[in-house]
Write a protein that holds these residues in place. Sequence first.
Motif, PDB file in Angstrom:
ATOM      1  N   SER A  83       0.839  -1.197   0.000  1.00 23.44           N
ATOM      2  CA  SER A  83       0.000   0.000   0.000  1.00 23.44           C
ATOM      3  C   SER A  83       0.873   1.245   0.000  1.00 23.44           C
ATOM      4  O   SER A  83       1.684   1.444   0.929  1.00 23.44           O
ATOM      5  CB  SER A  83      -0.926   0.009   1.219  1.00 23.44           C
ATOM      6  OG  SER A  83      -1.584   1.248   1.316  1.00 23.44           O
ATOM      7  N   ARG A 134      -0.222   4.243   0.372  1.00 23.68           N
ATOM      8  CA  ARG A 134      -0.729   5.101   1.439  1.00 23.68           C
ATOM      9  C   ARG A 134      -0.071   4.774   2.777  1.00 23.68           C
ATOM     10  O   ARG A 134       0.231   5.658   3.572  1.00 23.68           O
ATOM     11  CB  ARG A 134      -2.247   4.972   1.537  1.00 23.68           C
ATOM     12  CG  ARG A 134      -2.987   5.586   0.340  1.00 23.68           C
ATOM     13  CD  ARG A 134      -4.494   5.400   0.492  1.00 23.68           C
ATOM     14  NE  ARG A 134      -5.225   5.967  -0.647  1.00 23.68           N
ATOM     15  CZ  ARG A 134      -5.669   7.206  -0.710  1.00 23.68           C
ATOM     16  NH1 ARG A 134      -5.469   8.037   0.314  1.00 23.68           N
ATOM     17  NH2 ARG A 134      -6.324   7.647  -1.783  1.00 23.68           N
ATOM     18  N   ARG A 189       2.209   7.305   5.051  1.00 27.44           N
ATOM     19  CA  ARG A 189       1.900   7.543   6.457  1.00 27.44           C
ATOM     20  C   ARG A 189       3.095   7.217   7.352  1.00 27.44           C
ATOM     21  O   ARG A 189       3.417   7.974   8.283  1.00 27.44           O
ATOM     22  CB  ARG A 189       0.696   6.708   6.864  1.00 27.44           C
ATOM     23  CG  ARG A 189       0.336   6.816   8.342  1.00 27.44           C
ATOM     24  CD  ARG A 189      -0.986   6.105   8.626  1.00 27.44           C
ATOM     25  NE  ARG A 189      -0.957   4.716   8.202  1.00 27.44           N
ATOM     26  CZ  ARG A 189      -0.499   3.716   8.954  1.00 27.44           C
ATOM     27  NH1 ARG A 189       0.006   3.984  10.151  1.00 27.44           N
ATOM     28  NH2 ARG A 189      -0.554   2.489   8.508  1.00 27.44           N
ATOM     29  N   ASN A 249      -1.371  10.292  -4.175  1.00 25.80           N
ATOM     30  CA  ASN A 249      -1.922   9.191  -3.381  1.00 25.80           C
ATOM     31  C   ASN A 249      -1.805   7.844  -4.097  1.00 25.80           C
ATOM     32  O   ASN A 249      -1.822   6.789  -3.452  1.00 25.80           O
ATOM     33  CB  ASN A 249      -3.384   9.464  -3.046  1.00 25.80           C
ATOM     34  CG  ASN A 249      -3.526  10.547  -1.983  1.00 25.80           C
ATOM     35  OD1 ASN A 249      -2.741  10.605  -1.038  1.00 25.80           O
ATOM     36  ND2 ASN A 249      -4.522  11.424  -2.135  1.00 25.80           N
ATOM     37  N   ASP A 250      -1.665   7.896  -5.425  1.00 26.06           N
ATOM     38  CA  ASP A 250      -1.575   6.641  -6.180  1.00 26.06           C
ATOM     39  C   ASP A 250      -0.317   6.569  -7.051  1.00 26.06           C
ATOM     40  O   ASP A 250      -0.234   5.728  -7.956  1.00 26.06           O
ATOM     41  CB  ASP A 250      -2.813   6.469  -7.057  1.00 26.06           C
ATOM     42  CG  ASP A 250      -3.004   7.630  -8.019  1.00 26.06           C
ATOM     43  OD1 ASP A 250      -2.242   8.623  -7.925  1.00 26.06           O
ATOM     44  OD2 ASP A 250      -3.902   7.547  -8.860  1.00 26.06           O
TER      45      ASP A 250
END
Length: 311
Positions: A174, A176, A180, A250-251
Motif C-alpha cells: 500500500s 498510502r 503515512r 496518493n496513487d
Amino acid sequence: MQTFKEKVTDKLSRLFADSPQTTPHQGSSYSKEGRSWSSYFSYAVPSVSFSGSRTSNQQYDLKPIQVAYDNLESQDDPDEYVDFSPVCKSMDFLKDKNKHEDQVSRRTSCSSEVFEEANGPQTPNSSKKPRVNLTDESIFISPELYEFFESCLPNIVKGCQWVLLYSTLKHGISLRTLIRKSAELPGPGLLIVGDKQGAVFGGLLECPLKPTAKRKYQGTHQSFVFTTVYGEPRLFRPTGANRYYYTCLNDLLALGGGGNFALCLDGDLLNGTSGPCDTFGSSCLAHSPEFELRNVEFWGFTHASPYLAQG
C-alpha cells in the motif's frame, strides 16, 4: 677367545723373541729407517682406547690394516695380519652416532624456530566488513551495499542508525501506508526496491512525504537515484538540468523528470517503470523499462537509541 689387546701383545712378544739380541741402548726400538716400534704401533692404531671410544676430537677413516714387518724373520705366516675391524666398526658406530645427534640437534633447533614463528604476533585482519547498523533485516542491503550508502548519504545522517519505516513484507502492499509511515522520522528517507531479475535500485527522498492533488515536484538537491543493474552500485546525483527531484500523489510516487521518470511506482506497489532521466542523467535503473516489484523498503535515520517502528 683372546682380546684384541692380548693378540697385539702376543704378536709383539713373538717378534721381540725372534729378533737378534740388541744392546741395552737398542732394546726399546727397532727401525729399518730409524723408526721405533712405538711409532709403527701409533701409525697402525691411532689414539683409541681398547673400549672402542675416541680419546681426541680427530676423526679417522680407518680400514682393516695389515702390519708388515720388513726385514724381520718371523715364524708366523707372512700373510697373517692384525685385524683392526672391531676397532674400526666401533669408531664408525661412534661417528654415525655423533652425526645422528648433530642432525637431531639441527632438526630440534629448526623446529623451535618454526614454533616461535608460528606463535609470533599475528597481523590483524585489516579488511573487516563494515558493521551494518539496521534495526531490522533487509532483503536488499548487504554489507557491501551498506558501505556504499554510507559513503554517499548526506553528512547529517552518516553513522546514524537505520530504521525500517516501511516494508511490503511487513506492512502489506500500500503506497498510502508508506506515505503515512514516512512521517515517523522527518529528514532524509531512502527508498529501496528491486525487480524480479535481481536488480536493486531506488533513491533518496525528503520525509515526511506529502501527497499533492496535482503533480507537483518536491525535494532538494540532496536527492539522488542509484542502481545495481550494472553489477557494482552506481549513483546518479542531480545534473542541474531541472529541479524535478520527486513527486508524490496518493496513487503514484516518482523520482526525476524531463523525458521520463527515473523511477515510478504505482499505488499498489506491485509494478513500476524506469527510463532515461534528465534530472539525474540516468538511464533505465531496472532490467527493463516496465517491471514487477519484488519488494519495497523505506528507511529512516536516527541519532537516538534504537527506534522500533510501530506496525
